[in-house]
Design a protein around this motif. Structure first.
Motif, mmCIF file in Angstrom:
data_model
loop_
_atom_site.group_PDB
_atom_site.id
_atom_site.type_symbol
_atom_site.label_atom_id
_atom_site.label_comp_id
_atom_site.label_asym_id
_atom_site.label_seq_id
_atom_site.Cartn_x
_atom_site.Cartn_y
_atom_site.Cartn_z
ATOM 1 N N TYR A 239 0.852 -1.184 0.000
ATOM 2 C CA TYR A 239 0.000 0.000 0.000
ATOM 3 C C TYR A 239 0.888 1.233 0.000
ATOM 4 O O TYR A 239 1.830 1.297 0.781
ATOM 5 C CB TYR A 239 -0.914 0.023 1.236
ATOM 6 C CG TYR A 239 -1.821 1.234 1.252
ATOM 7 C CD1 TYR A 239 -3.020 1.235 0.541
ATOM 8 C CD2 TYR A 239 -1.466 2.390 1.940
ATOM 9 C CE1 TYR A 239 -3.835 2.354 0.535
ATOM 10 C CE2 TYR A 239 -2.284 3.511 1.933
ATOM 11 C CZ TYR A 239 -3.461 3.489 1.233
ATOM 12 O OH TYR A 239 -4.265 4.588 1.211
ATOM 13 N N PRO A 240 0.667 2.203 -0.830
ATOM 14 C CA PRO A 240 -0.423 2.366 -1.788
ATOM 15 C C PRO A 240 -0.170 1.680 -3.126
ATOM 16 O O PRO A 240 -1.009 1.748 -4.013
ATOM 17 C CB PRO A 240 -0.485 3.888 -1.972
ATOM 18 C CG PRO A 240 0.914 4.349 -1.757
ATOM 19 C CD PRO A 240 1.483 3.410 -0.731
ATOM 20 N N LYS A 241 0.995 1.010 -3.239
ATOM 21 C CA LYS A 241 1.273 0.267 -4.470
ATOM 22 C C LYS A 241 2.152 -0.930 -4.137
ATOM 23 O O LYS A 241 2.761 -0.983 -3.067
ATOM 24 C CB LYS A 241 1.924 1.180 -5.526
ATOM 25 C CG LYS A 241 3.273 1.724 -5.157
ATOM 26 C CD LYS A 241 3.784 2.642 -6.247
ATOM 27 C CE LYS A 241 5.250 2.941 -5.998
ATOM 28 N NZ LYS A 241 5.842 3.732 -7.050
ATOM 29 N N PRO A 242 2.236 -1.894 -5.033
ATOM 30 C CA PRO A 242 3.023 -3.094 -4.763
ATOM 31 C C PRO A 242 4.475 -2.763 -4.403
ATOM 32 O O PRO A 242 5.092 -1.874 -4.979
ATOM 33 C CB PRO A 242 2.947 -3.863 -6.088
ATOM 34 C CG PRO A 242 1.675 -3.405 -6.719
ATOM 35 C CD PRO A 242 1.538 -1.959 -6.330
ATOM 36 N N GLY A 243 4.978 -3.482 -3.399
ATOM 37 C CA GLY A 243 6.360 -3.316 -2.965
ATOM 38 C C GLY A 243 6.553 -2.337 -1.819
ATOM 39 O O GLY A 243 7.601 -2.282 -1.206
ATOM 40 N N ASP B 7 1.593 2.452 9.287
ATOM 41 C CA ASP B 7 0.350 3.116 9.675
ATOM 42 C C ASP B 7 0.356 3.412 11.168
ATOM 43 O O ASP B 7 0.311 2.489 11.991
ATOM 44 C CB ASP B 7 -0.821 2.206 9.307
ATOM 45 C CG ASP B 7 -2.169 2.759 9.711
ATOM 46 O OD1 ASP B 7 -2.285 3.976 9.932
ATOM 47 O OD2 ASP B 7 -3.121 1.962 9.798
ATOM 48 N N ILE B 8 0.385 4.711 11.534
ATOM 49 C CA ILE B 8 0.412 5.080 12.948
ATOM 50 C C ILE B 8 -0.982 5.220 13.554
ATOM 51 O O ILE B 8 -1.091 5.527 14.740
ATOM 52 C CB ILE B 8 1.223 6.365 13.195
ATOM 53 C CG1 ILE B 8 0.526 7.586 12.598
ATOM 54 C CG2 ILE B 8 2.658 6.220 12.732
ATOM 55 C CD1 ILE B 8 0.986 8.888 13.201
ATOM 56 N N THR B 9 -2.041 4.987 12.780
ATOM 57 C CA THR B 9 -3.379 5.152 13.356
ATOM 58 C C THR B 9 -3.598 4.180 14.517
ATOM 59 O O THR B 9 -4.334 4.506 15.459
ATOM 60 C CB THR B 9 -4.502 4.997 12.307
ATOM 61 O OG1 THR B 9 -4.446 3.693 11.730
ATOM 62 C CG2 THR B 9 -4.391 6.055 11.226
ATOM 63 N N THR B 10 -2.962 3.028 14.479
ATOM 64 C CA THR B 10 -3.083 2.071 15.583
ATOM 65 C C THR B 10 -2.363 2.595 16.833
ATOM 66 O O THR B 10 -2.842 2.399 17.949
ATOM 67 C CB THR B 10 -2.528 0.704 15.174
ATOM 68 O OG1 THR B 10 -1.264 0.892 14.506
ATOM 69 C CG2 THR B 10 -3.472 -0.008 14.218
#
Length: 181
Positions: free
Chosen positions: A19-23, A28-31
Motif C-alpha cells: 500500500y499504496p502500491k506493490p512493494g 500506519d500510525i493510526t493504531t
C-alpha cells in the motif's frame, strides 16, 4: 496502570504491505494514535529533547503532523502552525514545491504564521526521502523563522530523509526506525 516507559511504540505501528502500491510497506500510525497510553508516550518522547529549548511554535505537516504537532504544541506550551497542501489555507499563503515519485506538489503556510526569528519545531509522523520535510524547512525559513529541529515518530533510514535535513543544518529526532524500507 502501565508506565509510558513500558510502551512498545514500534509494536503499536501497523504495517500494511503493498500500500499504496506493490512493494511498499506502509507504516500506519493510526493504531498507535488509537492506543491511549501509546499516544501519550509517543508525544512525550517526541518533545523530550526540546523541553529545555525555546520553542514558540510547532509546525505540523498535513495530515498526521497536525495530530502529533497539536499534541506536541500543547506539551511544549506553545502555538501550532499548520503546513498544508496547496489551496487549503484561507488567508494569503506562501508555497514551496517538492518532488514526488512522479511529479511535483506544493505545500503552503500562511505568510503571517510566524515572526522573524521565531523558534519553531517541525513535526510529522514519518521521514522517508525527506522531500516534504525539506520543503517545510524551506517554507519556514522563507518566513525567517528559526527551525530549531524536526521530530518524527518513524524514520526510514535507507531512504535518506534524515541526511537531507542534516544538510540543511536541521537536527532530526525520531522514535522508531524501520530498516530496509
Amino acid at each position: 496502570m502501565t508506565s509510558t516507559k513500558d510502551i512498545d511504540l514500534k509494536g503499536l505501528v501497523r504495517t500494511i504491505p503493498d500500500y499504496p502500491k506493490p512493494g511498499i510497506m506502509f507504516r500506519d500510525i493510526t493504531t498507535l494514535l488509537g492506543h491511549a497510553s501509546g499516544f501519550k508516550a509517543c508525544v512525550e518522547e517526541l518533545v523530550k529533547p526540546f523541553h529545555d529549548q525555546r520553542v514558540e511554535s510547532v509546525a505540523g505537516i498535513e495530515a498526521r503532523g497536525f495530530i502529533l504537532g497539536g499534541a506536541a504544541a500543547d506539551r511544549l506550551h506553545c502555538g501550532f502552525v499548520p503546513i498544508r497542501k496547496k489551496g487549503k489555507l484561507p488567508a494569503k499563503a506562501i508555497g514551496q514545491d517538492y518532488e514526488l515519485e512522479y511529479g511535483v506538489d506544493v505545500i503552503e503556510v500562511h505568510e503571517d504564521a510566524l515572526s522573524i526569528g521565531e523558534p519553531v519545531l517541525l513535526v510529522d509522523d514519518l521521514i522517508a526521502t525527506g522531500g516534504t520535510a525539506v520543503a517545510a524547512v524551506k517554507l519556514l525559513r522563507q518566513l525567517k523563522a528559526e527551525v530549531i529541529g524536526a521530530a518524527f515518530v518513524i524514520d526510514l533510514p535507507d531512504l535518506g530523509g534524515r541526511a537531507r535535513l542534516a544538510e540543511l543544518g536541521v537536527e532530526c529526532h525520531t522514535l522508531i526506525s524501520f530498516e530496509g524500507d
